[in-house]
Design a protein around this motif. Structure first.
Motif, PDB file in Angstrom:
ATOM      1  N   PHE A  25       4.850   6.740   5.359  1.00  0.00           N
ATOM      2  CA  PHE A  25       3.824   7.053   4.360  1.00  0.00           C
ATOM      3  C   PHE A  25       4.330   6.688   2.970  1.00  0.00           C
ATOM      4  O   PHE A  25       3.621   6.044   2.186  1.00  0.00           O
ATOM      5  CB  PHE A  25       3.474   8.539   4.450  1.00  0.00           C
ATOM      6  CG  PHE A  25       2.224   8.932   3.730  1.00  0.00           C
ATOM      7  CD1 PHE A  25       0.985   8.811   4.352  1.00  0.00           C
ATOM      8  CD2 PHE A  25       2.270   9.453   2.446  1.00  0.00           C
ATOM      9  CE1 PHE A  25      -0.184   9.194   3.699  1.00  0.00           C
ATOM     10  CE2 PHE A  25       1.107   9.838   1.782  1.00  0.00           C
ATOM     11  CZ  PHE A  25      -0.123   9.703   2.410  1.00  0.00           C
ATOM     12  N   CYS A  26       5.572   7.069   2.680  1.00  0.00           N
ATOM     13  CA  CYS A  26       6.144   6.826   1.345  1.00  0.00           C
ATOM     14  C   CYS A  26       6.601   5.381   1.142  1.00  0.00           C
ATOM     15  O   CYS A  26       6.965   5.015   0.038  1.00  0.00           O
ATOM     16  CB  CYS A  26       7.286   7.807   1.081  1.00  0.00           C
ATOM     17  SG  CYS A  26       6.707   9.512   0.870  1.00  0.00           S
ATOM     18  N   SER A  27       6.551   4.578   2.188  1.00  0.00           N
ATOM     19  CA  SER A  27       6.825   3.149   1.996  1.00  0.00           C
ATOM     20  C   SER A  27       5.583   2.450   1.429  1.00  0.00           C
ATOM     21  O   SER A  27       5.672   1.335   0.935  1.00  0.00           O
ATOM     22  CB  SER A  27       7.256   2.496   3.309  1.00  0.00           C
ATOM     23  OG  SER A  27       6.167   2.356   4.200  1.00  0.00           O
ATOM     24  N   VAL A  28       4.434   3.128   1.481  1.00  0.00           N
ATOM     25  CA  VAL A  28       3.180   2.580   0.956  1.00  0.00           C
ATOM     26  C   VAL A  28       2.769   3.309  -0.325  1.00  0.00           C
ATOM     27  O   VAL A  28       2.379   2.689  -1.308  1.00  0.00           O
ATOM     28  CB  VAL A  28       2.058   2.678   2.018  1.00  0.00           C
ATOM     29  CG1 VAL A  28       0.714   2.229   1.456  1.00  0.00           C
ATOM     30  CG2 VAL A  28       2.423   1.872   3.253  1.00  0.00           C
ATOM     31  N   ILE A  29       2.832   4.626  -0.304  1.00  0.00           N
ATOM     32  CA  ILE A  29       2.495   5.457  -1.460  1.00  0.00           C
ATOM     33  C   ILE A  29       3.805   6.031  -1.989  1.00  0.00           C
ATOM     34  O   ILE A  29       4.541   6.690  -1.237  1.00  0.00           O
ATOM     35  CB  ILE A  29       1.516   6.584  -1.072  1.00  0.00           C
ATOM     36  CG1 ILE A  29       0.188   5.989  -0.621  1.00  0.00           C
ATOM     37  CG2 ILE A  29       1.307   7.553  -2.240  1.00  0.00           C
ATOM     38  CD1 ILE A  29      -0.812   6.995  -0.073  1.00  0.00           C
ATOM     39  N   ILE A  61      -5.061  14.019   2.367  1.00  0.00           N
ATOM     40  CA  ILE A  61      -4.029  14.832   3.015  1.00  0.00           C
ATOM     41  C   ILE A  61      -3.713  14.184   4.351  1.00  0.00           C
ATOM     42  O   ILE A  61      -4.614  13.864   5.122  1.00  0.00           O
ATOM     43  CB  ILE A  61      -4.529  16.274   3.244  1.00  0.00           C
ATOM     44  CG1 ILE A  61      -4.892  16.931   1.908  1.00  0.00           C
ATOM     45  CG2 ILE A  61      -3.495  17.098   4.017  1.00  0.00           C
ATOM     46  CD1 ILE A  61      -5.714  18.205   2.045  1.00  0.00           C
ATOM     47  N   ALA A  62      -2.432  13.982   4.615  1.00  0.00           N
ATOM     48  CA  ALA A  62      -1.994  13.478   5.921  1.00  0.00           C
ATOM     49  C   ALA A  62      -1.260  14.612   6.631  1.00  0.00           C
ATOM     50  O   ALA A  62      -0.558  15.398   5.989  1.00  0.00           O
ATOM     51  CB  ALA A  62      -1.081  12.271   5.762  1.00  0.00           C
ATOM     52  N   VAL A 122       7.057   5.955  12.072  1.00  0.00           N
ATOM     53  CA  VAL A 122       7.148   5.228  10.803  1.00  0.00           C
ATOM     54  C   VAL A 122       5.893   4.389  10.621  1.00  0.00           C
ATOM     55  O   VAL A 122       5.255   4.411   9.560  1.00  0.00           O
ATOM     56  CB  VAL A 122       8.411   4.336  10.743  1.00  0.00           C
ATOM     57  CG1 VAL A 122       8.371   3.427   9.518  1.00  0.00           C
ATOM     58  CG2 VAL A 122       9.670   5.185  10.730  1.00  0.00           C
ATOM     59  N   GLU A 123       5.514   3.659  11.662  1.00  0.00           N
ATOM     60  CA  GLU A 123       4.321   2.809  11.590  1.00  0.00           C
ATOM     61  C   GLU A 123       3.061   3.640  11.395  1.00  0.00           C
ATOM     62  O   GLU A 123       2.189   3.288  10.594  1.00  0.00           O
ATOM     63  CB  GLU A 123       4.199   1.946  12.845  1.00  0.00           C
ATOM     64  CG  GLU A 123       3.034   0.987  12.809  1.00  0.00           C
ATOM     65  CD  GLU A 123       3.026   0.044  11.613  1.00  0.00           C
ATOM     66  OE1 GLU A 123       1.932  -0.317  11.149  1.00  0.00           O
ATOM     67  OE2 GLU A 123       4.114  -0.339  11.122  1.00  0.00           O
ATOM     68  N   LYS A 124       2.934   4.753  12.110  1.00  0.00           N
ATOM     69  CA  LYS A 124       1.755   5.606  11.972  1.00  0.00           C
ATOM     70  C   LYS A 124       1.672   6.218  10.567  1.00  0.00           C
ATOM     71  O   LYS A 124       0.576   6.388  10.015  1.00  0.00           O
ATOM     72  CB  LYS A 124       1.728   6.709  13.035  1.00  0.00           C
ATOM     73  CG  LYS A 124       1.470   6.172  14.422  1.00  0.00           C
ATOM     74  CD  LYS A 124       0.112   5.522  14.469  1.00  0.00           C
ATOM     75  CE  LYS A 124      -0.135   4.748  15.724  1.00  0.00           C
ATOM     76  NZ  LYS A 124      -1.336   3.920  15.649  1.00  0.00           N
ATOM     77  N   GLY A 125       2.805   6.540   9.981  1.00  0.00           N
ATOM     78  CA  GLY A 125       2.820   7.044   8.601  1.00  0.00           C
ATOM     79  C   GLY A 125       2.339   5.983   7.627  1.00  0.00           C
ATOM     80  O   GLY A 125       1.553   6.265   6.709  1.00  0.00           O
ATOM     81  N   ARG A 126       2.796   4.750   7.841  1.00  0.00           N
ATOM     82  CA  ARG A 126       2.334   3.619   7.020  1.00  0.00           C
ATOM     83  C   ARG A 126       0.821   3.451   7.135  1.00  0.00           C
ATOM     84  O   ARG A 126       0.131   3.272   6.135  1.00  0.00           O
ATOM     85  CB  ARG A 126       3.007   2.323   7.505  1.00  0.00           C
ATOM     86  CG  ARG A 126       3.921   1.716   6.509  1.00  0.00           C
ATOM     87  CD  ARG A 126       4.440   0.359   7.010  1.00  0.00           C
ATOM     88  NE  ARG A 126       5.875   0.473   7.141  1.00  0.00           N
ATOM     89  CZ  ARG A 126       6.563   0.370   8.261  1.00  0.00           C
ATOM     90  NH1 ARG A 126       5.981   0.083   9.397  1.00  0.00           N
ATOM     91  NH2 ARG A 126       7.867   0.518   8.248  1.00  0.00           N
ATOM     92  N   GLU A 127       0.333   3.486   8.379  1.00  0.00           N
ATOM     93  CA  GLU A 127      -1.097   3.323   8.611  1.00  0.00           C
ATOM     94  C   GLU A 127      -1.904   4.437   7.944  1.00  0.00           C
ATOM     95  O   GLU A 127      -2.982   4.189   7.392  1.00  0.00           O
ATOM     96  CB  GLU A 127      -1.387   3.284  10.106  1.00  0.00           C
ATOM     97  CG  GLU A 127      -0.892   2.029  10.786  1.00  0.00           C
ATOM     98  CD  GLU A 127      -1.021   2.081  12.305  1.00  0.00           C
ATOM     99  OE1 GLU A 127      -1.530   3.090  12.848  1.00  0.00           O
ATOM    100  OE2 GLU A 127      -0.603   1.103  12.951  1.00  0.00           O
TER     101      GLU A 127
END
Length: 144
Positions: A25-29, A61-62, A122-127
């Motif tokens: 998530f934090c790799s995008v935001i 919110i995630a 990690v991928e799902k957090g990015r998505e």
């Protein structure tokens, strides 16, 4: 008012796997725009998501959890309740609530499976972060 802060709720069960979703998530935001909240397990996420949504502080919110089959089928009920609860929060508050809650059918606590699911989270957090940004753009366009 356009918000640039996001909330990220993570369940502590299987934290070695679930915490990887926050990494994605934090790799995008940027992490500076993400308030992080821990809960004991997946079942507690919808209530906290509601409490966060009604503050009107967050663009989205995630919520991340890993609900595994303990051999008694309880995981299906928990996963269903969690996802339905998160959707209800989103619909009731009009704050996007994104689920990074996974319920694998075949999970064994081995190094091999842990590595697979850590990468997957990690991928799902990015998505989830990409979805949060996309929903924000759509909401802004509708408001214009």
């Amino acid at each position: 008012m356009t918000h640039t802060t996001y909330a990220f709720i993570k369940a502590n069960w299987h934290a070695d796997i679930v915490d990887r979703a926050l990494e994605g998530f934090c790799s995008v935001i940027p992490a500076g725009q993400v308030d992080v909240f821990d809960v004991p397990g997946a079942f507690e996420m919808p209530l906290l998501a509601y409490e966060l949504a009604v503050t009107e502080k967050y663009a989205a919110i995630a919520a991340a959890a890993f609900v595994v089959d303990g051999g008694i089928y309880r995981h299906d009920f928990v996963a269903d309740a969690v996802v339905n609860g998160l959707m209800r929060v989103s619909l009731d508050t009009r704050v996007p609530v994104l689920s990074v809650s996974l319920t694998p059918h075949q999970y064994q606590e081995t190094d091999h499976h842990n590595e697979i699911f850590q990468k997957h989270f990690v991928e799902k957090g990015r998505e989830a972060a990409q979805a949060a940004l996309a929903i924000g753009r759509t909401k802004a366009a509708l408001a214009a």
